[in-house]
Design an enzyme around this catalytic site. Structure first.
Site, PDB file in Angstrom:
ATOM      1  CB  SER A  83     -43.665 112.881 -39.529  1.00 28.60           C
ATOM      2  OG  SER A  83     -43.088 112.305 -38.372  1.00 28.60           O
ATOM      3  CB  SER A  97     -44.384 112.800 -35.473  1.00 29.47           C
ATOM      4  OG  SER A  97     -44.115 113.884 -36.314  1.00 29.47           O
ATOM      5  CE  LYS A 131     -42.400 108.692 -38.588  1.00 30.72           C
ATOM      6  NZ  LYS A 131     -42.515 109.723 -37.535  1.00 30.72           N
TER       7      LYS A 131
HETATM    8  N1  GLN Z   1     -44.722 118.539 -37.128  1.00 32.42           N
HETATM    9  C1  GLN Z   1     -43.521 118.629 -36.359  1.00 32.42           C
HETATM   10  C2  GLN Z   1     -42.348 118.909 -37.262  1.00 32.42           C
HETATM   11  O1  GLN Z   1     -42.563 119.065 -38.422  1.00 32.42           O
HETATM   12  C3  GLN Z   1     -43.306 117.392 -35.571  1.00 32.42           C
HETATM   13  C4  GLN Z   1     -42.626 116.310 -36.309  1.00 32.42           C
HETATM   14  C5  GLN Z   1     -42.293 115.116 -35.462  1.00 32.42           C
HETATM   15  O2  GLN Z   1     -42.751 114.977 -34.330  1.00 32.42           O
HETATM   16  N2  GLN Z   1     -41.476 114.249 -36.023  1.00 32.42           N
HETATM   17  O3  GLN Z   1     -41.229 118.963 -36.857  1.00 32.42           O
END
Ligand code: GLN
Length: 446
Positions: free
Chosen positions: A127, A151, A52
């Site tokens: 994400s 994410s 990532k």
């Molecule tokens: N969807 C969540 C957010 O927007 C989780 C994101 C994450 O785990 N990095 O913060």
């Protein structure tokens, strides 16, 4: 093979931001030679890995899918990347994500959205959507993602693969570009549970470079995969199967529970009473931490600097205005507000207290149960563009993953069904540092 698969599929899927082709081929050739010379095979010998793009890689662009870091070439490897190299996997390239890991669909990438390999009109989740899509499309053998509020687990669910968020502190965060430091964890996205155990084995462990790294013994995760779940006690939170959960998701979870029953485990409905407060708590705490962490991007130390500034303050302002996308700005503003004097007690401090209550909900259930099982996300993947203009609806997708993040405990998402051609994820949640039981239960079901 990995690069030819990427060549065939990535113009459509768009999982990669940067490829590492020349280096990877050299690395693979060196591994080959080493083997011919009688060397030992490392744990992940020769396996193609995607990383990532918020995990720093020496000499390989690390953008966090942000314009701000479009030219950022790190001078060191994250600990997790260093450990993958030590286990002899090969880094294929850097994977797309929501900018600075803020989002749940990959549509917040400032470059392009990644598409779901099951149906390219749908999002891969986020994400770590690039990581999930790349594994699902067979481009890499496994990928690293990061999970702050879901994410790793949510994109794994949307793409029909396995995603593990380890206990907070199990995997070093050194070299993970910080979003919300008290929540961020790196973990594996893989095709199956056994692979997840292998990758976790390679990346887990104490690291003096991360002050929140836990100094615990690392068990042999693969030897935990016995196939036996007899006598395991499973709690099923009623809050995770109530209003807002797609009936097809609920049905798939209930079927999975029957499978566990048939294998000799037992389950009972339980309650995590503070679940309703989890999303508000998370978005206050995560945004507060983000507003502080992202203060380092000032146009001086990292990334792109606006070149038309009249003075120093103007340079900061213009660099940040041009460098960050809309969701990142929204969170910096929300977090700065929550931390400001006069509001700190009402928002940040209050959210910290509710976080403790949410953690206690889990502690109470784990007094009687070995695992908690529910859905990973309330629905299967949604269409690209469907939720992008409505951040609040987007935030609700995290209802089943965020409480786990706030409690710092481990959870895995494994595929448990398909609805209208799109996968559904089952979330298996364990006690702190009990990844072995989580993996064992996931593996027995799979
Ligand atoms: N969807 C969540 C957010 O927007 C989780 C994101 C994450 O785990 N990095 O913060």
């Amino acid at each position: 093979a990995s690069y030819s698969r990427i060549g065939e599929t990535d113009s459509e899927i768009k999982a990669f931001i940067t490829l590492n082709e020349e280096n990877a081929k050299q690395q693979a050739a060196a591994l080959d030679k080493q083997l011919q010379d009688g060397g030992e095979r490392g744990l992940l010998f020769g396996l193609p890995a995607g990383i990532k793009d918020n995990i720093v890689t020496e000499g390989l662009l690390t953008t966090c899918a942000s314009q701000f870091l479009s030219n950022y070439n790190p001078i060191y490897d994250a600990t997790s990347v260093r450990k993958l190299k030590a286990a002899q996997s090969v880094t294929i390239g850097k994977l797309n994500m929501d900018e600075f890991a803020m989002g749940g669909s990959n549509e917040n990438s400032s470059y392009f959205p990644t598409r779901n390999p099951w149906n390219t009109e749908f999002v891969p989740g986020g994400s770590s959507g690039g990581s999930a899509a790349s594994v699902a499309a067979g481009q890499v053998y496994f990928a690293l993602g990061s999970d702050t509020g879901g994410s790793i687990r949510q994109p794994a669910a949307y793409c029909g693969i396995v995603g593990l968020k380890p206990t907070y502190g199990l995997v070093s965060r050194f070299g993970l570009v910080a979003f919300a430091s008290s929540l961020d964890q790196i973990g594996p996205l893989t095709k199956n549970v056994e692979d997840s155990a292998y990758v976790l084995q390679a990346i887990a462990g104490y690291d003096a470079s991360d002050s929140t790294s836990a100094n615990v013994d690392i068990p042999d995760y693969t030897s935990a995969l016995s196939g036996d779940v007899k006598g395991l006690r499973i709690g099923v939170p009623k809050e995770y199967l109530g209003a807002g959960i797609d009936p097809r998701v609920k049905e798939a979870v209930m079927k999975a529970l029957q499978v566990y029953e048939s294998m000799g485990a037992t389950w009972e409905e339980v309650s995590l009473p503070h679940t309703d407060y989890a999303i508000a708590t998370y978005y206050l705490l995560a945004s507060s931490e983000a507003s502080s962490n992202l203060a380092r991007f000032d146009g001086v130390r990292y990334g792109v600097r606006a070149d038309d500034a009249a003075n120093l303050i103007d340079m900061y302002r213009k660099s940040r205005s041009q460098g960050f996308g809309p969701e990142v700005k929204r969170r910096i503003m929300l977090g700065t507000y929550a931390l400001s004097s006069g509001y700190y007690d009402a928002y940040y401090l209050k959210a910290q207290k509710v976080r403790t209550l949410i953690k206690q909900d889990f502690d109470q259930v784990f007094e009687k149960f070995d695992l908690i099982i529910g859905p990973t996300a309330p629905t299967p993947a949604f269409r690209l563009g469907e939720q992008v203009g409505d951040p609040l609806t987007m935030y609700l997708n995290d209802i089943c993953t965020i409480p786990v993040s706030l409690a710092g405990i481990p959870a895995i998402s494994v595929p448990c069904g398909i609805a209208d051609g799109l996968p559904i994820g089952l979330q298996i949640i364990g006690k702190a540092f009990d990844e072995s039981t989580v993996l064992r239960a996931a593996h027995a079901y799979e």
